[in-house]
Design a protein around this motif. Sequence first.
Motif, short mmCIF file in Angstrom:
data_model
loop_
_atom_site.label_atom_id
_atom_site.label_comp_id
_atom_site.label_asym_id
_atom_site.label_seq_id
_atom_site.Cartn_x
_atom_site.Cartn_y
_atom_site.Cartn_z
N VAL A 1 15.22 -24.54 -67.45
CA VAL A 1 15.36 -25.36 -68.65
C VAL A 1 16.08 -26.66 -68.30
N CYS A 2 15.45 -27.78 -68.65
CA CYS A 2 16.08 -29.09 -68.46
C CYS A 2 16.76 -29.57 -69.74
N ARG A 3 16.11 -29.36 -70.87
CA ARG A 3 16.66 -29.82 -72.15
C ARG A 3 16.32 -28.78 -73.22
N GLN A 4 17.15 -28.76 -74.25
CA GLN A 4 16.90 -27.90 -75.40
C GLN A 4 17.11 -28.69 -76.68
N THR A 5 16.29 -28.40 -77.66
CA THR A 5 16.38 -29.05 -78.96
C THR A 5 16.21 -28.00 -80.05
N PRO A 6 17.20 -27.88 -80.95
CA PRO A 6 18.47 -28.60 -81.10
C PRO A 6 19.43 -28.33 -79.94
N ALA A 7 20.46 -29.14 -79.87
CA ALA A 7 21.42 -29.02 -78.78
C ALA A 7 22.29 -27.79 -78.96
N ALA A 8 22.92 -27.40 -77.87
CA ALA A 8 23.82 -26.23 -77.90
C ALA A 8 24.98 -26.47 -78.85
N GLY A 9 25.40 -25.42 -79.54
CA GLY A 9 26.53 -25.50 -80.46
C GLY A 9 26.17 -25.82 -81.88
N GLN A 10 24.93 -26.21 -82.13
CA GLN A 10 24.54 -26.54 -83.50
C GLN A 10 24.38 -25.27 -84.32
N GLU A 11 24.96 -25.25 -85.53
CA GLU A 11 24.82 -24.10 -86.41
C GLU A 11 23.45 -24.11 -87.07
N ILE A 12 22.90 -22.94 -87.27
CA ILE A 12 21.57 -22.82 -87.85
C ILE A 12 21.66 -21.96 -89.12
N ASP A 13 20.80 -22.29 -90.08
CA ASP A 13 20.84 -21.60 -91.37
C ASP A 13 20.17 -20.24 -91.32
N ASN A 14 19.07 -20.14 -90.61
CA ASN A 14 18.33 -18.88 -90.57
C ASN A 14 17.63 -18.77 -89.22
N PRO A 15 18.13 -17.90 -88.33
CA PRO A 15 17.51 -17.79 -87.01
C PRO A 15 16.03 -17.45 -87.05
N HIS A 16 15.61 -16.71 -88.08
CA HIS A 16 14.22 -16.28 -88.14
C HIS A 16 13.27 -17.46 -88.30
N TYR A 17 13.72 -18.53 -88.93
CA TYR A 17 12.86 -19.69 -89.17
C TYR A 17 13.23 -20.89 -88.32
N GLN A 18 14.19 -20.74 -87.43
CA GLN A 18 14.64 -21.84 -86.59
C GLN A 18 13.67 -22.04 -85.42
N ILE A 19 13.31 -23.29 -85.17
CA ILE A 19 12.45 -23.65 -84.03
C ILE A 19 13.34 -24.22 -82.93
N VAL A 20 13.20 -23.71 -81.73
CA VAL A 20 13.92 -24.23 -80.56
C VAL A 20 12.89 -24.67 -79.53
N ARG A 21 13.02 -25.91 -79.10
CA ARG A 21 12.11 -26.47 -78.10
C ARG A 21 12.83 -26.53 -76.75
N LEU A 22 12.12 -26.12 -75.71
CA LEU A 22 12.66 -26.11 -74.36
C LEU A 22 11.77 -26.93 -73.45
N ASP A 23 12.38 -27.87 -72.69
CA ASP A 23 11.66 -28.62 -71.67
C ASP A 23 11.92 -27.93 -70.33
N LEU A 24 10.85 -27.51 -69.66
CA LEU A 24 10.96 -26.71 -68.44
C LEU A 24 10.39 -27.46 -67.24
N VAL A 25 10.94 -27.16 -66.07
CA VAL A 25 10.40 -27.68 -64.81
C VAL A 25 10.05 -26.51 -63.90
N TYR A 26 9.11 -26.76 -63.02
CA TYR A 26 8.67 -25.75 -62.08
C TYR A 26 9.84 -25.33 -61.18
N PRO A 27 9.90 -24.05 -60.77
CA PRO A 27 11.01 -23.60 -59.92
C PRO A 27 11.15 -24.47 -58.67
N GLY A 28 12.37 -24.92 -58.41
CA GLY A 28 12.65 -25.77 -57.25
C GLY A 28 12.54 -27.24 -57.53
#
Length: 273
Positions: free
Chosen positions: A198-225
């Motif tokens: 994982v290179c980046r996550q959206t929303p950022a770490a530490g942000q409070e969320i209202d309902n985990p079941h409906y929360q969308i988290v986006r992850l930017d990934l890079v190939y291993p290495g």
Amino acid sequence: MSVSRCTARGTVLAVRALTALLVLAPLTACAGASGRTAPSPTFSYPPLASPPAPPDYTTRIRVADYAGLRLDEAYRKAREQGFRYGSHDATEKDERPRPTGWAVCFQTPAAGAYAQSAPMRSSEADALDFAAVPFGQPCPPADGRPIGYPALPDVVGKTSRQAYTALGAIGIRDIRPSPARPEDDLPDVAEKHEKWRVCRQTPAAGQEIDNPHYQIVRLDLVYPGSSCPPEPGAVAGGDSGSGQDTDVDTDIDVDGPDVHLHRPGICHRKWWC
């Protein structure tokens, strides 16, 4: 001869009169002084027995554990056990629960207690009260208390598998990965990119969320290495958050794969603009 015939005829008449008298005598005896006939005999019957009392089908049984069940499923199981039932909002909001969209957090009587059961949920049956929340929301610490929503964990630098595990632990289910570099081909199946980082996550770490079941988290990934590309708008060799302009040699070939330049007002790499 005539005397004998007269005597014989008188005798016959006397016999007939006597016979008629014998026939009428019983009828005259049955008549009362007023001339009415005697009343007909009456019959008495024993009193009818009272109907038997209905059997008592009520019984005390152990209450099952309904926590975690969808509300309509909890209703069905309570009905099968012969209980009446009802529900209320487990939080301080006091909303009206919907059977198909809420889940049970708490119950009264508690699981394992004994309650009165009766067929057809009659008035003799005890009622179960379910405290519920909308499906996917965490339960409050106690009935009637606010929900303590979790904060997003920091998954930057972790593998995709580690990030999915950490996010799933707080109830996040809608995770949307994408390649951090456009030239990388990210597999569609999560198991095939579980070692990507994982290179980046959206929303950022530490942000409070209202309902985990409906929360969308986006992850930017890079190939291993592979190394993570700089943040959008970053300056090569400098701190993108410094706010200082950096002189850039415009003669440098900005199309090279390893060159990431930024000049105020100009975006050289369209994929991050």
